[in-house]
Design an enzyme around this catalytic site. Structure first.
Site, PDB file in Angstrom:
ATOM      1  N   HIS A  25       0.940  -1.129  -0.145  1.00  0.00           N
ATOM      2  CA  HIS A  25       0.292   0.111   0.041  1.00  0.00           C
ATOM      3  C   HIS A  25       0.999   1.295  -0.049  1.00  0.00           C
ATOM      4  CE1 HIS A  25      -3.794   2.357   1.173  1.00  0.00           C
ATOM      5  NE2 HIS A  25      -2.860   3.265   1.869  1.00  0.00           N
ATOM      6  N   GLU A  26       1.788   1.435   0.987  1.00  0.00           N
ATOM      7  CA  GLU A  26       2.689   2.564   0.986  1.00  0.00           C
ATOM      8  C   GLU A  26       3.526   2.667  -0.228  1.00  0.00           C
ATOM      9  OE1 GLU A  26       1.757   4.621   3.164  1.00  0.00           O
ATOM     10  OE2 GLU A  26       0.607   3.111   4.275  1.00  0.00           O
TER      11      GLU A  26
END
Lengths: 489, 489
Positions: free
Chosen positions: A254-255
């Site tokens: 996600h990051e």
């Protein structure tokens, strides 16, 4: 120097200072010794004051009045500088200070109230925050809708009515899908413990598999995963939990979605207003498509299963098919940040409707808990058991973040549009993903979206890449199809 | 608010920004991804420009003209603010920019010249640097001695003539002592390899043994060890080398001396001009007394020997007595940063005399290499074999650091004075140090020197703590006695 050149040079310096402030935030969450907190507060206030003074400087207005853009990109730069300047000077300095002061106290009171399961202890300060934010919203809206003006801080040129139309169209289908899924047996989960150092090694491999450039970034641990910085220095954090390696791996992916977006913006825009992700919603579209449509897809999880088997040995899942189900398990639960791909949007819609009503004056803070609990039971099918699982779970409102929540689900909607177009353009994608090769997918996103940074509005950014006006239909059919297959509906 | 209060509030904000700039430097050496360098250059320039503008602001002059100090501490604050303001505005902005530009290029040319062993390639740019620094020195000196004005940047209220008097008095004795020592056989050294992770674990124990507060600091690795920051966030770095654990341990103790000084300054002075170490020389007195008079003393090395035996097993040294000799071995060598406690000062005196002559116009840059080599052979007894072991070894002059070198040896001289007084005040100190307990020694330094920060001038700081005007005699008798015993002279 021309007014345009002077303004650009000034803005570049301001943005460099903004990067410093951002990195100070990164340091605070990753490296700062605990006892440094009081001094850090003063340091942060000092650089924020410098940034505010520069952004609100009358020089900027003078340059804006005189500057002539040399080309279309220059015109886009001026548009963004003007947007930032107008936004900054619209809010009276005293009000901004008061908001900073009250939200700083409110965050502490929220944390205490949550720990004590005591909504009443939070109500008075939240009332103050709501009143101040409405005042700010009125200043920003200048006669328009105040909640629209708040949304514009995170997703400009997008109205609450447009968002509501999308969300309202999705909600019945999501409620129906989640109730059908939860009637089915829960897939088998992972068993055993997963060495945390080994999780961090595999996390680094995953980050690189998704194209994260470690020559211009780094991965550290933090309590809450985040991405920080723009341009040549974009850092991410993740976390580990012995029992739950998916938390680590999917936080990382996600990051990386956020960070790769920043890293892949054209270097022509470095340290300019166009050199950052265009909005929170578009940012979230990148983190979500990396995490969900790619990272939790059947093809990619085939590769991840093999990687995890190699690193961790037997963890109770016998084949890639069962692993895919384990990755995509839908659970009952109260907490937004722990929600799965299917139910996450229901959490957001609840918050969107409630905060919009708070800002419109249609809902009183005293009635918030009841409204939350009613809505939760209606959408999730069971009652909130305690405030920390209900209206006290998120920090956002205590720190004055109104208009921010909807961008999470907008990101999912955008990701649905992008995924549909990308799959059409790359018919052989799954064969590559099944070998851990995301380069076609991430390359497609870079070429069609990420490189442009803030050149276009959020909506136009999505439309330019996906070929369609943002619409919920692709996301809904993707979810319907995915969970129908996994759960045999 | 009174002018005094306004000035103090403004200065506090400036100093908070200065802490941010310092931490950015720390990040660059420890955490920054390599590819971020170009952007970091712009960030650093942006915050330096903010700091310069604040320090040179006419507001400061106005406040200084009106401010009345409420007490003696306030008067000391005003004195320091005035000193900083006067220094900043004395140098024309164009000259400061030119120096920044030329030294930035010169550093690269120095590194290339050193790698190529080519002094001639460095001479032209060093001539430029020397010319610009002389111009700056004239601006700073305002009719006085220009090298004195440069020294004042690092050690105020101390003249080159005073330093020369001390150094000239020490030099013959040091040359004589080193020649007698080097006639003796070299003590036995360590053998084997020392696990680097284990070195870092013991380094953390050492840092804490010397009172370093990890709640307000942290230890990381960097190419060059340093200490960074003031007040509540003071970080150090160290390095490891498999073959040479002393490099790690004594770098750590040295940097802890710097860092503990900053940490132990009274919190009443936090983020004020008095809240930092008063000068480079006094700073170095703390790092040196921690490293040498305490850390390399016979008592403390008894404890360190036992610790190292426990961690590393047998490393070829059979008892604490031999270990003490190994720690204090005097070697032939060309490089200042690798020099031992005895010979280090000879390296400094050489540089002090040469840079003073360069600034006075008594030595031309073209003649620097010959002057260096002659002096080296006179003091060390053998000839420089190549420029990277001679006049090209240090970065300092390329980046315009003139007047800085002497503070290293001033620190040693100060440490000698402090050690003499401390030993008199704490007759049982060695029994404690032999158990690894430095609390009486570090407590004595905190109470008598560190807590006062910038309250007094450097000289008065030392005099207040040691009871004597800084003098070389205590250092010289300490060295004479120590090395006479170790080498059986």
């Amino acid at each position: 120097m021309s007014a345009f050149a002077e303004l650009m040079a000034y803005t570049r310096e301001t943005q460099a200072l903004g990067e410093i402030a951002g990195r100070l935030g990164w340091d605070q969450e990753t490296m700062m010794p605990a006892g440094a907190a009081p001094q850090r507060g003063e340091e942060m206030a000092a650089i924020e004051a410098v940034l505010h003074a520069r952004r609100a400087s009358p020089e900027v207005a003078d340059w804006l009045a005189q500057a002539e853009a040399p080309d279309a990109t220059g015109a886009a730069q001026l548009r963004e500088i003007k947007r930032s300047y107008d936004r900054t000077v619209k809010v009276p300095a005293d009000l901004a200070k008061e908001i900073a002061k009250v939200t700083s106290q409110a965050q502490g009171k929220w944390a205490a109230a949550r720990a004590a399961e005591d909504v009443a202890a939070f109500v008075p300060v939240l009332k103050e925050v709501v009143a101040l934010k409405r005042e700010e919203g009125q200043a920003l809206a200048a006669g328009g809708d105040l909640y629209d003006a708040m949304v514009a801080d995170y997703e400009h040129e997008t109205t609450a009515a447009e968002i509501a139309a999308i969300f309202d169209a999705m909600r019945p289908g999501l409620v129906d899908l989640r109730s059908r899924v939860l009637e089915k047996p829960t897939p088998k989960g992972l068993v055993g413990e997963f060495d945390e150092a080994a999780q961090m090694q595999l996390t680094a491999k995953l980050a690189q598999a998704f194209g994260y450039d470690l020559d211009h970034g780094r991965v550290d641990k933090a309590v809450h995963p985040f991405s920080s910085g723009s341009g040549l220095d974009v850092r991410i954090t993740t976390r580990t939990n012995k029992a739950d390696p998916f938390n680590c791996f999917y936080s990382t992916i996600h990051e990386v979605g956020h960070a790769a977006y920043e890293q892949n913006i054209s270097h022509d825009y470095l340290l300019t207003p166009l050199g950052r992700g265009v909005s929170m919603g578009v940012h979230e579209s990148q983190s979500r498509i990396y995490e969900n449509q790619i990272g939790r897809g059947e093809a990619f999880t085939t590769w991840l299963f093999a990687e995890m088997r190699e690193v961790f040995g037997d963890f109770g899942i016998e084949d890639a098919g069962s692993f895919y189900k384990a990755v995509n398990t839908v659970h009952k639960g109260y907490i937004r940040t722990e929600a799965d791909e299917l139910q996450y949007n229901l959490h957001i819609m609840l918050r969107f409707d409630l905060e919009r009503a708070l800002m419109a004056g249609d809902l009183e803070v005293e009635d918030l808990e009841a409204a939350w609990n009613d809505r939760f039971e209606a959408d999730f099918g069971y009652a909130v058991d305690r405030p920390s699982n209900g209206c006290l779970q998120d920090v956002h409102w205590s720190v004055g973040l109104f208009g921010y929540f909807p961008t999470y689900s907008l990101g999912n909607v955008y990701a649905g549009c992008l995924n549909q177009k990308m799959r059409g353009d790359l018919p052989g994608l799954d064969q590559e993903l099944a070998t851990g090769d995301t380069s076609s997918a991430t390359g497609w996103l870079r070429e069609n979206l990420q490189q442009f940074g803030g050149l276009r509005s959020p909506r136009d950014t999505i439309q330019n890449a996906s070929g369609m006006v943002p619409d919920h239909a692709p996301l809904m059919s993707y979810l319907e199809e995915k969970f129908t297959r996994i759960y045999g509906l």
